[in-house]
Design an enzyme around this catalytic site. Structure first.
Site, PDB file in Angstrom:
ATOM      1  N   ARG A 250     -36.203  17.339 -37.819  1.00 47.60           N
ATOM      2  CA  ARG A 250     -35.745  18.569 -38.460  1.00 47.60           C
ATOM      3  C   ARG A 250     -35.413  19.674 -37.466  1.00 47.60           C
ATOM      4  O   ARG A 250     -34.332  20.269 -37.508  1.00 47.60           O
ATOM      5  CB  ARG A 250     -36.826  19.114 -39.425  1.00 47.60           C
ATOM      6  CG  ARG A 250     -36.862  18.434 -40.757  1.00 47.60           C
ATOM      7  CD  ARG A 250     -38.302  18.352 -41.254  1.00 47.60           C
ATOM      8  NE  ARG A 250     -38.933  17.301 -40.520  1.00 47.60           N
ATOM      9  CZ  ARG A 250     -38.985  16.034 -40.953  1.00 47.60           C
ATOM     10  NH1 ARG A 250     -38.554  15.745 -42.125  1.00 47.60           N
ATOM     11  NH2 ARG A 250     -39.507  15.095 -40.207  1.00 47.60           N
ATOM     12  N   THR A 251     -36.361  19.974 -36.568  1.00 49.46           N
ATOM     13  CA  THR A 251     -36.193  21.147 -35.714  1.00 49.46           C
ATOM     14  C   THR A 251     -35.036  20.942 -34.739  1.00 49.46           C
ATOM     15  O   THR A 251     -34.168  21.816 -34.592  1.00 49.46           O
ATOM     16  CB  THR A 251     -37.504  21.430 -34.945  1.00 49.46           C
ATOM     17  OG1 THR A 251     -38.588  21.341 -35.863  1.00 49.46           O
ATOM     18  CG2 THR A 251     -37.480  22.794 -34.303  1.00 49.46           C
TER      19      THR A 251
ATOM     20  N   HIS B  72     -45.477  27.363 -34.038  1.00 50.18           N
ATOM     21  CA  HIS B  72     -44.171  26.835 -34.451  1.00 50.18           C
ATOM     22  C   HIS B  72     -43.519  27.972 -35.245  1.00 50.18           C
ATOM     23  O   HIS B  72     -43.376  27.905 -36.475  1.00 50.18           O
ATOM     24  CB  HIS B  72     -44.379  25.583 -35.317  1.00 50.18           C
ATOM     25  CG  HIS B  72     -43.150  24.736 -35.494  1.00 50.18           C
ATOM     26  ND1 HIS B  72     -41.883  25.131 -35.121  1.00 50.18           N
ATOM     27  CD2 HIS B  72     -43.003  23.482 -36.047  1.00 50.18           C
ATOM     28  CE1 HIS B  72     -41.020  24.167 -35.423  1.00 50.18           C
ATOM     29  NE2 HIS B  72     -41.672  23.165 -35.963  1.00 50.18           N
TER      30      HIS B  72
ATOM     31  N   LYS C  22     -38.376  10.396 -13.179  1.00 50.86           N
ATOM     32  CA  LYS C  22     -38.432  10.132 -11.727  1.00 50.86           C
ATOM     33  C   LYS C  22     -39.450  11.039 -11.051  1.00 50.86           C
ATOM     34  O   LYS C  22     -39.513  11.119  -9.836  1.00 50.86           O
ATOM     35  CB  LYS C  22     -37.058  10.375 -11.109  1.00 50.86           C
ATOM     36  CG  LYS C  22     -35.964   9.488 -11.653  1.00 50.86           C
ATOM     37  CD  LYS C  22     -34.650   9.852 -10.963  1.00 50.86           C
ATOM     38  CE  LYS C  22     -33.455   9.556 -11.840  1.00 50.86           C
ATOM     39  NZ  LYS C  22     -32.261  10.299 -11.410  1.00 50.86           N
TER      40      LYS C  22
ATOM     41  N   ARG D  44     -39.450  22.338 -27.164  1.00 52.77           N
ATOM     42  CA  ARG D  44     -40.631  21.729 -27.809  1.00 52.77           C
ATOM     43  C   ARG D  44     -41.402  20.995 -26.727  1.00 52.77           C
ATOM     44  O   ARG D  44     -40.835  20.215 -25.947  1.00 52.77           O
ATOM     45  CB  ARG D  44     -40.241  20.760 -28.915  1.00 52.77           C
ATOM     46  CG  ARG D  44     -41.470  19.999 -29.423  1.00 52.77           C
ATOM     47  CD  ARG D  44     -41.242  19.264 -30.698  1.00 52.77           C
ATOM     48  NE  ARG D  44     -41.110  20.181 -31.827  1.00 52.77           N
ATOM     49  CZ  ARG D  44     -41.084  19.787 -33.094  1.00 52.77           C
ATOM     50  NH1 ARG D  44     -41.161  18.500 -33.392  1.00 52.77           N
ATOM     51  NH2 ARG D  44     -40.961  20.656 -34.070  1.00 52.77           N
TER      52      ARG D  44
HETATM   53  N1   CP Z   1     -41.280  20.452 -39.195  1.00 47.53           N
HETATM   54  C1   CP Z   1     -40.983  19.883 -38.012  1.00 47.53           C
HETATM   55  O1   CP Z   1     -41.210  20.481 -36.945  1.00 47.53           O
HETATM   56  O2   CP Z   1     -40.389  18.653 -38.095  1.00 47.53           O
HETATM   57  P1   CP Z   1     -39.821  17.832 -36.860  1.00 47.53           P
HETATM   58  O3   CP Z   1     -40.992  17.417 -36.016  1.00 47.53           O
HETATM   59  O4   CP Z   1     -39.076  16.679 -37.466  1.00 47.53           O
HETATM   60  O5   CP Z   1     -38.918  18.754 -36.074  1.00 47.53           O
END
Ligand code: CP
Length: 314
Positions: free
Chosen positions: A59-60, A137, A87, A109
């Site tokens: 999603r993100t 988040h 590496k 992320r």
């Molecule tokens: N909600 C969420 O962060 O989903 P993903 O891990 O698929 O990005």
């Protein structure tokens, strides 16, 4: 110049209510755009965005990619498993290398708490935290609240419940931080092994029994059981977890009839939420996904362009 121009989006504590209002007003416009046949604009033409994801995401990552592309930016997806990190290149060298390529924003992320803040301190481009370990988040919390706002839910005094793996959940932490800003009555519930020690210090009411937590709740935020972050044995079995903490039709009768179910995804259907309930009319799960694109379009537009006339994102 808008309030958010050039600002890193690291966690909810760094955002004022005025800034959040601006994000939501802009996301309203973006959502209308998103639903048009011609979604694409040139608003961020010439801007380069790098999605640097050191953990899996559907999603993100996809929504940030689409958000940038719908606004006319160039978007690159950087995945560590196909990079020179394998590496032995360090995280810092990776960041400095990407910065030297003149990107304007880095969407990050990373499994380590504080990594987004650390990256922002090293770098000139805007850094957006797309999830750092169990810490934060923020864009998920913003899209969750945007969804509740669309549902007409005012937070002040409302009973909002977060159920499940609070200990490992950056979504729980960011939602608690955001809902607290609006005076919500926040409750959490989960197995004792999946609650942070001294959870009350987060300003929430803690429940051992799901039935107590759900009574008269307006919002139930069901968390994914993060099997990848757990040592074995944090709950006896999936069946036992579903029996004690799974959200299902029967339990939803305890909440308000108009209660909304949020889930950040991905779902373990049949574990934290019953199949039928996850597809039911109280679940806002796909609305959250759609809003993820609109809210992330708003964040990219506002942080990367100073002049944002809300009606003119062409
Ligand atoms: N909600 C969420 O962060 O989903 P993903 O891990 O698929 O990005």
């Amino acid at each position: 110049m808008n309030l958010l121009h050039g600002k890193d989006i690291l966690d909810i504590s760094t955002l004022t209510r005025e800034e959040i209002t601006l994000i939501f007003q802009t996301a309203d416009t973006m959502k209308r755009r998103l639903r048009q046949k011609a979604k694409k604009s040139t608003y961020l033409k010439g801007k380069a965005i790098i999605n640097l994801f050191c953990e899996p995401s559907t999603r993100t990552r996809t929504s940030f990619e689409l958000a940038g592309k719908y606004l006319g930016a160039d978007v690159i997806n950087f995945t560590t498993s196909a990079s020179s990190v394998l590496k032995g290149e360090s995280f810092r060298d990776t960041l400095l290398t990407l910065q030297a390529m003149h990107c304007d924003a880095l969407v990050l992320r990373h499994p380590v708490e504080g990594s987004a803040r650390w990256a922002a301190a090293q770098l000139a481009p805007v850094v957006i935290n797309a999830g750092d370990g169990a810490h934060a988040h923020p864009t998920q919390a913003l899209l969750d609240l945007f969804t509740l706002r669309e549902k007409g839910i005012e937070l002040k005094g409302r009973k909002m419940v977060i159920v499940g793996d609070i200990l490992h959940s950056r979504v729980a932490r960011s939602n608690i931080a955001l809902w607290s800003k609006y005076g919500a009555d926040i409750h959490v519930c989960g197995p004792a092994t999946l609650l942070p020690r001294h959870a009350e210090q987060l300003g929430v009411t803690v429940h051992a029994r799901l039935e107590d937590a759900l009574k008269e709740a307006s919002v139930i935020n069901v968390l994914r059981i993060q099997l990848e972050r757990q040592q074995k044995g944090m709950f006896p079995s999936a069946r036992e977890y579903a029996r004690l903490f799974g959200i299902n039709e029967e339990r939803m009768k305890l909440a308000r009839p108009d209660a909304v179910i949020l889930h950040p995804g991905p779902l373990n259907r049949g574990l934290e939420i019953a199949w039928q309930t996850s597809y039911g009319k109280q679940a806002a799960i796909l609305q959250q996904v759609e809003n993820g694109v609109a809210v992330r379009m708003a964040l990219l537009a506002l942080t990367l362009q100073g002049e944002t006339n809300n009606e003119n994102f062409d």
